[in-house]
Design a protein around this motif. Structure first.
Motif, PDB file in Angstrom:
ATOM      1  N   PHE A   1      93.062  36.616  44.214  1.00  0.00           N
ATOM      2  CA  PHE A   1      94.457  37.019  44.393  1.00  0.00           C
ATOM      3  C   PHE A   1      94.592  38.540  44.319  1.00  0.00           C
ATOM      4  O   PHE A   1      95.286  39.163  45.138  1.00  0.00           O
ATOM      5  N   TYR A   2      93.930  39.136  43.336  1.00  0.00           N
ATOM      6  CA  TYR A   2      94.010  40.578  43.123  1.00  0.00           C
ATOM      7  C   TYR A   2      92.786  41.335  43.654  1.00  0.00           C
ATOM      8  O   TYR A   2      92.640  42.525  43.372  1.00  0.00           O
ATOM      9  N   GLY A   3      91.936  40.651  44.395  1.00  0.00           N
ATOM     10  CA  GLY A   3      90.759  41.313  44.948  1.00  0.00           C
ATOM     11  C   GLY A   3      89.752  41.734  43.904  1.00  0.00           C
ATOM     12  O   GLY A   3      88.958  42.657  44.134  1.00  0.00           O
ATOM     13  N   TYR A   4      89.748  41.047  42.767  1.00  0.00           N
ATOM     14  CA  TYR A   4      88.846  41.424  41.685  1.00  0.00           C
ATOM     15  C   TYR A   4      87.393  41.032  41.958  1.00  0.00           C
ATOM     16  O   TYR A   4      86.501  41.387  41.181  1.00  0.00           O
ATOM     17  N   ASN A   5      87.162  40.309  43.044  1.00  0.00           N
ATOM     18  CA  ASN A   5      85.797  39.946  43.425  1.00  0.00           C
ATOM     19  C   ASN A   5      85.206  40.930  44.427  1.00  0.00           C
ATOM     20  O   ASN A   5      84.134  40.690  44.968  1.00  0.00           O
ATOM     21  N   ARG A   6      85.894  42.037  44.657  1.00  0.00           N
ATOM     22  CA  ARG A   6      85.402  43.047  45.587  1.00  0.00           C
ATOM     23  C   ARG A   6      84.671  44.156  44.839  1.00  0.00           C
ATOM     24  O   ARG A   6      85.020  44.488  43.696  1.00  0.00           O
TER      25      ARG A   6
ATOM     26  N   ASP B   1      94.930  44.219  54.434  1.00  0.00           N
ATOM     27  CA  ASP B   1      94.025  43.637  55.429  1.00  0.00           C
ATOM     28  C   ASP B   1      92.840  42.919  54.796  1.00  0.00           C
ATOM     29  O   ASP B   1      92.023  42.322  55.495  1.00  0.00           O
ATOM     30  N   ASP B   2      92.762  42.957  53.441  1.00  0.00           N
ATOM     31  CA  ASP B   2      91.750  42.170  52.734  1.00  0.00           C
ATOM     32  C   ASP B   2      92.424  41.116  51.857  1.00  0.00           C
ATOM     33  O   ASP B   2      91.913  40.744  50.808  1.00  0.00           O
ATOM     34  N   ASP B   3      93.578  40.638  52.293  1.00  0.00           N
ATOM     35  CA  ASP B   3      94.303  39.580  51.579  1.00  0.00           C
ATOM     36  C   ASP B   3      93.517  38.284  51.718  1.00  0.00           C
ATOM     37  O   ASP B   3      93.372  37.747  52.813  1.00  0.00           O
TER      38      ASP B   3
ATOM     39  N   GLU C   1      94.825  49.243  53.939  1.00  0.00           N
ATOM     40  CA  GLU C   1      93.402  49.026  54.173  1.00  0.00           C
ATOM     41  C   GLU C   1      92.718  48.627  52.864  1.00  0.00           C
ATOM     42  O   GLU C   1      92.847  49.305  51.842  1.00  0.00           O
ATOM     43  N   GLY C   2      92.035  47.483  52.892  1.00  0.00           N
ATOM     44  CA  GLY C   2      91.397  46.971  51.690  1.00  0.00           C
ATOM     45  C   GLY C   2      92.360  46.348  50.708  1.00  0.00           C
ATOM     46  O   GLY C   2      91.967  45.964  49.598  1.00  0.00           O
ATOM     47  N   GLY C   3      93.637  46.229  51.100  1.00  0.00           N
ATOM     48  CA  GLY C   3      94.656  45.717  50.190  1.00  0.00           C
ATOM     49  C   GLY C   3      94.512  44.233  49.924  1.00  0.00           C
ATOM     50  O   GLY C   3      94.179  43.451  50.811  1.00  0.00           O
ATOM     51  N   ASP C   4      94.794  43.832  48.695  1.00  0.00           N
ATOM     52  CA  ASP C   4      94.681  42.445  48.250  1.00  0.00           C
ATOM     53  C   ASP C   4      96.041  41.766  48.332  1.00  0.00           C
ATOM     54  O   ASP C   4      97.022  42.362  48.783  1.00  0.00           O
ATOM     55  N   HIS C   5      96.097  40.511  47.884  1.00  0.00           N
ATOM     56  CA  HIS C   5      97.350  39.766  47.958  1.00  0.00           C
ATOM     57  C   HIS C   5      98.363  40.239  46.915  1.00  0.00           C
ATOM     58  O   HIS C   5      99.564  40.239  47.168  1.00  0.00           O
TER      59      HIS C   5
END
Length: 275
Positions: free
Chosen positions: A165-170, A224-226, A251-255
């Motif tokens: 959800f928060y892109g914490y796996n990136r 774009d990384d949702d 760019e690279g933004g999460d949900h």
């Protein structure tokens, strides 16, 4: 607590901050959260001179947990009753994720007579589910998995969901355990039945006709990384229907970018409102 009572007898909790004489902004939250997710935005915009309002969707947060009527049509109608009972005009509607669907369905069912501007943030329209006519959507088994996880052990599922959800796996992501715990807290306040019903509402509702009713300035903002609401089947499709919409892509933004990119988001939304 401040509540309205809808025509079907459901009590909807809401927060109402800032000057009652100021232009109102209504914030609609995503699944499975509550109005609390908008607190930072409500304080920021109230300090900018706006009246800020956020409600807990039925069966979420502090609103009544109901067995029936956890549908997108009803969510839109509840929003209409909130606006009408508070007698709001010249409203700026801001919806994130499922809240973007709620805002869109409100416009489709009730028009824009009380609306000044609309902002859809990481929003689910026009259709999340993959169909022959919507090949960029997500397959049904994705949503079946969400239903299964929520029903089997929603406490653990909500904790796990915060990672994508928060892109914490990136790579390079800075994990906030506070944000993760707050997501879990808000999710666990809601009712299981309504949350399960809401999965169908946000994933299978078709908003194409609702979007055609948009005739007010519209911002479509998406990462774009949702990993929750992929941008192709949502924002990029929405702006093809709402021809006058302004598209802003992180760019690279999460949900969960309203929190992970809080200052940037607040500034961008303020710029849109003031434009």
């Amino acid at each position: 607590m401040a509540t309205i009572t809808t025509t079907d007898g459901t009590h909807i909790f809401y927060k109402d901050w800032g000057s009652k004489d100021a232009q109102p902004i209504i914030f609609s939250h995503g699944w499975p959260l509550s109005a609390d997710v908008w607190d930072a935005q409500m304080v920021f915009f109230a300090n900018q001179g706006f009246r800020t309002i956020a409600h807990d969707r039925r069966s979420h947060g502090r609103s009544d947990q109901v067995w029936h009527n956890n549908t997108m049509d009803q969510y839109g109608d509840d929003l209409a009753e909130l606006i009408e009972q508070l007698d709001l005009h010249d409203v700026i509607l801001v919806g994130h994720s499922t809240g973007g669907g709620e805002v869109t369905r409100y416009v489709g069912r009730h028009g824009t007579g009380r609306v000044a501007k609309i902002a859809l943030i990481g929003a689910v329209p026009p259709l999340m589910l993959k169909t022959e006519a919507n090949p960029d959507g997500l397959p049904l088994d994705v949503f079946d998995g969400i239903r299964k996880g929520t029903n089997a052990n929603r406490s653990q599922f909500f904790k796990d969901l915060t990672i994508p959800f928060y892109g914490y796996n990136r790579e390079g992501a800075v994990i906030s355990e506070g944000i993760r715990e707050e997501f879990w807290r808000q999710g666990m306040m809601g009712g299981l039945k309504g949350q399960l019903d809401s999965i169908r509402a946000f994933s299978e509702s078709d908003f194409h006709q609702d979007l055609k009713a948009f005739d007010k300035p519209t911002l479509v903002l998406h990462g774009d990384d949702d990993q929750i609401v992929p941008i192709g089947a949502s924002a990029l499709s929405t702006v093809k229907i709402v021809k006058h919409a302004v598209l802003k892509v992180y760019e690279g933004g999460d949900h969960g970018l309203t929190q992970t990119h809080q200052d940037r988001f607040n500034a961008d939304l303020l710029d849109f409102i003031n434009a």
